[in-house]
Design a protein around this motif. Structure first.
Motif, PDB file in Angstrom:
ATOM      1  N   ARG A   1      -0.773  -9.511  -4.577  1.00 39.92           N
ATOM      2  CA  ARG A   1       0.310  -8.584  -4.933  1.00 39.92           C
ATOM      3  C   ARG A   1       0.377  -7.476  -3.894  1.00 39.92           C
ATOM      4  NH1 ARG A   1       1.191  -9.759 -10.592  1.00 39.92           N
ATOM      5  NH2 ARG A   1      -0.707 -10.632 -11.477  1.00 39.92           N
ATOM      6  N   ASP A   2       1.585  -7.044  -3.595  1.00 41.05           N
ATOM      7  CA  ASP A   2       1.794  -5.986  -2.613  1.00 41.05           C
ATOM      8  C   ASP A   2       2.260  -4.709  -3.269  1.00 41.05           C
ATOM      9  OD1 ASP A   2       1.412  -7.043   0.165  1.00 41.05           O
ATOM     10  OD2 ASP A   2       2.687  -8.629  -0.681  1.00 41.05           O
ATOM     11  N   PHE A   3       1.679  -3.615  -2.839  1.00 39.80           N
ATOM     12  CA  PHE A   3       2.074  -2.298  -3.339  1.00 39.80           C
ATOM     13  C   PHE A   3       2.319  -1.390  -2.137  1.00 39.80           C
ATOM     14  CE2 PHE A   3      -0.483  -4.345  -6.528  1.00 39.80           C
ATOM     15  CZ  PHE A   3       0.220  -4.115  -7.706  1.00 39.80           C
ATOM     16  N   HIS A   4       3.559  -0.970  -1.992  1.00 42.98           N
ATOM     17  CA  HIS A   4       3.919  -0.093  -0.883  1.00 42.98           C
ATOM     18  C   HIS A   4       3.995   1.333  -1.396  1.00 42.98           C
ATOM     19  CE1 HIS A   4       4.808  -3.683   1.370  1.00 42.98           C
ATOM     20  NE2 HIS A   4       5.631  -4.070   0.411  1.00 42.98           N
ATOM     21  N   PHE A   5       3.196   2.181  -0.831  1.00 44.69           N
ATOM     22  CA  PHE A   5       3.185   3.596  -1.196  1.00 44.69           C
ATOM     23  C   PHE A   5       3.996   4.341  -0.156  1.00 44.69           C
ATOM     24  CE2 PHE A   5       0.042   3.898  -4.625  1.00 44.69           C
ATOM     25  CZ  PHE A   5      -0.421   2.589  -4.626  1.00 44.69           C
ATOM     26  N   ARG A   6       5.150   4.852  -0.570  1.00 48.12           N
ATOM     27  CA  ARG A   6       6.048   5.467   0.399  1.00 48.12           C
ATOM     28  C   ARG A   6       6.653   6.766  -0.126  1.00 48.12           C
ATOM     29  NH1 ARG A   6       7.431   2.048   4.358  1.00 48.12           N
ATOM     30  NH2 ARG A   6       9.126   3.396   4.947  1.00 48.12           N
ATOM     31  N   GLY A   7       6.867   7.664   0.839  1.00 50.26           N
ATOM     32  CA  GLY A   7       7.732   8.796   0.554  1.00 50.26           C
ATOM     33  C   GLY A   7       9.095   8.445   1.095  1.00 50.26           C
ATOM     34  N   SER A   8      10.131   8.713   0.325  1.00 45.92           N
ATOM     35  CA  SER A   8      11.480   8.407   0.794  1.00 45.92           C
ATOM     36  C   SER A   8      12.436   9.376   0.149  1.00 45.92           C
ATOM     37  CB  SER A   8      11.872   6.978   0.409  1.00 45.92           C
ATOM     38  OG  SER A   8      12.195   6.954  -0.962  1.00 45.92           O
ATOM     39  N   ALA A   9      13.679   9.181   0.418  1.00 46.81           N
ATOM     40  CA  ALA A   9      14.685  10.049  -0.184  1.00 46.81           C
ATOM     41  C   ALA A   9      14.586  10.026  -1.701  1.00 46.81           C
ATOM     42  CB  ALA A   9      16.071   9.604   0.257  1.00 46.81           C
ATOM     43  N   ALA A  10      14.086   8.925  -2.222  1.00 45.19           N
ATOM     44  CA  ALA A  10      13.993   8.802  -3.672  1.00 45.19           C
ATOM     45  C   ALA A  10      12.746   9.481  -4.234  1.00 45.19           C
ATOM     46  CB  ALA A  10      14.002   7.331  -4.056  1.00 45.19           C
ATOM     47  N   GLY A  11      11.861   9.957  -3.351  1.00 39.76           N
ATOM     48  CA  GLY A  11      10.646  10.620  -3.835  1.00 39.76           C
ATOM     49  C   GLY A  11       9.409   9.878  -3.379  1.00 39.76           C
ATOM     50  N   TRP A  12       8.281  10.151  -4.029  1.00 39.95           N
ATOM     51  CA  TRP A  12       7.059   9.398  -3.754  1.00 39.95           C
ATOM     52  C   TRP A  12       7.099   8.163  -4.633  1.00 39.95           C
ATOM     53  CZ3 TRP A  12       4.766  10.959   0.406  1.00 39.95           C
ATOM     54  CH2 TRP A  12       4.692  12.310   0.729  1.00 39.95           C
ATOM     55  N   THR A  13       7.064   7.019  -4.017  1.00 42.42           N
ATOM     56  CA  THR A  13       7.296   5.805  -4.795  1.00 42.42           C
ATOM     57  C   THR A  13       6.236   4.736  -4.528  1.00 42.42           C
ATOM     58  OG1 THR A  13       8.656   4.858  -3.033  1.00 42.42           O
ATOM     59  CG2 THR A  13       9.812   6.108  -4.742  1.00 42.42           C
ATOM     60  N   ILE A  14       6.111   3.822  -5.461  1.00 41.74           N
ATOM     61  CA  ILE A  14       5.352   2.588  -5.267  1.00 41.74           C
ATOM     62  C   ILE A  14       6.354   1.442  -5.367  1.00 41.74           C
ATOM     63  CG2 ILE A  14       3.448   1.130  -6.064  1.00 41.74           C
ATOM     64  CD1 ILE A  14       2.261   3.600  -7.444  1.00 41.74           C
ATOM     65  N   ASN A  15       6.409   0.627  -4.338  1.00 43.82           N
ATOM     66  CA  ASN A  15       7.394  -0.462  -4.268  1.00 43.82           C
ATOM     67  C   ASN A  15       8.810   0.052  -4.541  1.00 43.82           C
ATOM     68  OD1 ASN A  15       5.353  -2.170  -3.610  1.00 43.82           O
ATOM     69  ND2 ASN A  15       5.181  -3.128  -5.622  1.00 43.82           N
ATOM     70  N   GLY A  16       9.083   1.221  -4.001  1.00 44.94           N
ATOM     71  CA  GLY A  16      10.418   1.785  -4.106  1.00 44.94           C
ATOM     72  C   GLY A  16      10.753   2.368  -5.462  1.00 44.94           C
ATOM     73  N   LYS A  17       9.765   2.364  -6.375  1.00 42.72           N
ATOM     74  CA  LYS A  17      10.058   2.828  -7.733  1.00 42.72           C
ATOM     75  C   LYS A  17       9.293   4.100  -8.045  1.00 42.72           C
ATOM     76  CE  LYS A  17      10.997  -1.693  -9.758  1.00 42.72           C
ATOM     77  NZ  LYS A  17      10.517  -2.716  -8.801  1.00 42.72           N
TER      78      LYS A  17
END
Ligand code: C2O
Ligand code: CU
Length: 530
Positions: A415-431
């Motif tokens: 399973r892949d989990f992407h931890f990202r900051g983006s315009a949408a906030g701090w997200t995991i898999n974009g959520k």
């Protein structure tokens, strides 16, 4: 239910280089250094280092014990503490102290902790590193409402919905809310290895504030295997909780929340990447000093800071280096000791080390430095080495424990989990975090490979069971990745593969970033074991 966007329009995907361009202010320096957070300067006069004695949190006595179970009572309450000399700090505490009292358990003996909430807001208790059934794991909306009856459903929602990081209620439910009035009983089977665990608040959207205000304590688990080893014990087995804090002029804790009363989720823009203090506390005391004999000591080092990473080093280093002999990590003993000149420790990680102070000349003052610090945060504490040459009957054996490797080749799922900051906030898999929405449904007993990737600095934590790191950036494991871990630190643009196997307890558990400001601002997810 939606979390409002963290950034205004125009925030592009937030690669490390794009942070400032995206209009997220003042992060550039930390992005460059790869370190998270921003320092909130104290307004109080700060004491000189090494004037306060190291406090060691008291061990909590059980209220009752039976053949199988020890039961404890903790009252969450406000307390006025003297942290900076001459000033009073109003803290949120477990039992009136910061850190809270240490609970000491025996592996396989049930520990029951009844928490009574006499604070003026809801709370949630999580035993970090505990192998705990979901009902006692401290799900972020499993709230203990204040005992004074000051909270009803309306106030609960109010505290979750204000400000730019609040949750709007347009879709009705807040996920699986589970409220108790005044107190809650947490049951910990503790069917797990000896390890250094800790308990802390885990309330939805307010974990950063609550831990900063004082809601954290140690929970140690012992077992027969560990007890048979000739390691230092008693007052030479010392838990060290390292936290950074910032103080207002009157001595109160400063936290950059959106309202002074801490009833609005989130922090001001400048601190969205993590709140750093300029005072380093060890067991709640600023830059303390501890007198040691020329003997081996076991130090259970916990980084309970919201966002700060430390690179700990002894100064001077003992001749020949390798001053820290690591014997354990988050999930208990390593198979064999590992020597380190420095320890890089991210929020929530634990390093169990033995330091042999007989390697120093009598009278040496050994500072514990933070090589990632800056100004007042370059120092952590000091050990003042005594003059005698007492006999030491402890040692660190070459074989500590059996750490059976989980075989990633047997993995049923990756399973892949992407931890990202983006315009949408701090997200995991974009959520962004949404209570009740599962990011994964692992089968109990099944070996799985979980891959974490980041565009920024994130200490990734899993509840329920520890894991083993298999690789970092496609290579072998890092120097600090050994043994059973429950938190693994990822630097910007890193990829870490871990092998997991969840066992025993079905239900909803958490995967999240343990930078508490990231966590509170949505970098969290449920996984549901079945
Ligand atoms: Cu130390 Cu989910 O937390
Ligand atoms: Cu993070």
């Amino acid at each position: 239910m939606r979390r409002r966007a963290l950034l205004g329009a125009g925030g592009a995907a937030l690669g490390a280089g794009a942070l400032t361009a995206a209009g997220w202010p003042v992060l550039s320096r930390y992005v460059r250094e790869g370190l998270p957070g921003k320092v909130l300067r104290s307004r109080a006069e700060l004491p000189a280092a090494f004037r306060t004695r190291l406090p060691v949190p008291g061990v909590l006595e059980p209220t009752t014990t039976s053949g199988t179970t020890d039961t404890y009572d903790i009252t969450q309450q406000h307390a006025e503490l003297e942290i900076l000399p001459g000033l009073r700090t109003r803290a949120w505490t477990y039992g009136g102290t910061f850190p809270g009292p240490t609970i000491v358990s025996r592996s396989g003996r049930r520990t029951v902790v009844r928490h009574r909430n006499e604070l003026d807001r809801p709370s949630v208790v999580h035993l970090h590193g505990g192998h705990t059934p979901a009902s006692s794991d401290g799900y972020p909306t499993s709230l203990i409402l204040p005992a004074d009856g000051s909270y009803d459903m309306h106030r609960v929602h109010q505290d979750m919905s204000g400000g730019p990081h609040g949750m709007t209620m347009d879709h009705g439910a807040m996920g699986p809310m589970d409220l108790t009035e005044g107190s809650r009983t947490y049951t910990y089977p503790l069917d797990q290895r000896a390890a250094t665990l800790w308990y802390h608040d885990h309330r939805m959207s307010y974990t950063g504030a609550a831990v900063w205000m004082g809601l954290a304590g140690f929970h140690l688990v012992h077992d027969d295997e560990e007890e048979r080893l000739p390691l230092p014990r008693g007052d030479r087995d010392i838990p060290l909780m390292i936290t950074d804090r910032s103080f207002a002029a009157d001595g109160s804790f400063q936290y950059p929340s959106l309202d002074a009363g801490l009833h609005t989720p989130g922090v001001t823009d400048a601190y969205m990447n993590g709140v750093l203090g300029d005072v380093v506390l060890v067991n709640g005391a600023p830059w303390p000093v501890h007198a040691v004999d020329r003997l081996r000591y076991r130090l259970r080092i916990l980084n309970a800071s919201n966002a700060r990473l430390y690179k700990l080093q002894l100064d001077p280093q003992p001749a020949g280096g390798g001053g820290f002999v690591q014997i354990g990590s988050d999930g208990g003993l390593l198979d064999a000791p590992r020597r380190h000149d420095a320890l890089e420790i991210a929020p929530a990680e634990r390093f169990d080390v033995v330091v042999d102070f007989s390697r120093y000349e009598p009278g040496t003052k050994v500072r514990l430095l933070n090589r990632f610090g800056d100004g007042s945060t370059t120092q952590v504490m000091r050990f003042d080495v005594g003059s005698g040459s007492p006999r030491d009957d402890t040692r660190v054996p070459p074989k500590l424990s059996e750490v059976r490797p989980l075989d990633p080749g047997r993995s049923a799922v990756t399973r892949d989990f992407h931890f990202r900051g983006s315009a949408a906030g701090w997200t995991i898999n974009g959520k962004e975090y949404e209570p009740g929405r599962a990011l994964a449904r692992p089968k109990l007993g099944q070996v799985e490979v979980w891959r974490f990737t980041t565009n920024f600095h994130h200490p990734v934590h899993l509840h329920l069971d520890p894991f083993q790191v298999v690789s970092r950036n496609g290579h072998g494991v890092g120097a600090f990745d050994h043994g059973w871990k429950d938190t693994v630190d990822l630097r910007p643009a890193e990829a870490v593969e871990v092998v997991t196997r969840f066992t025993d307890y079905p239900g909803a558990f958490m995967i999240h970033c343990h930078n508490l400001e990231h966590e509170d601002m949505a970098m969290m997810g449920d996984f549901v074991t079945e």
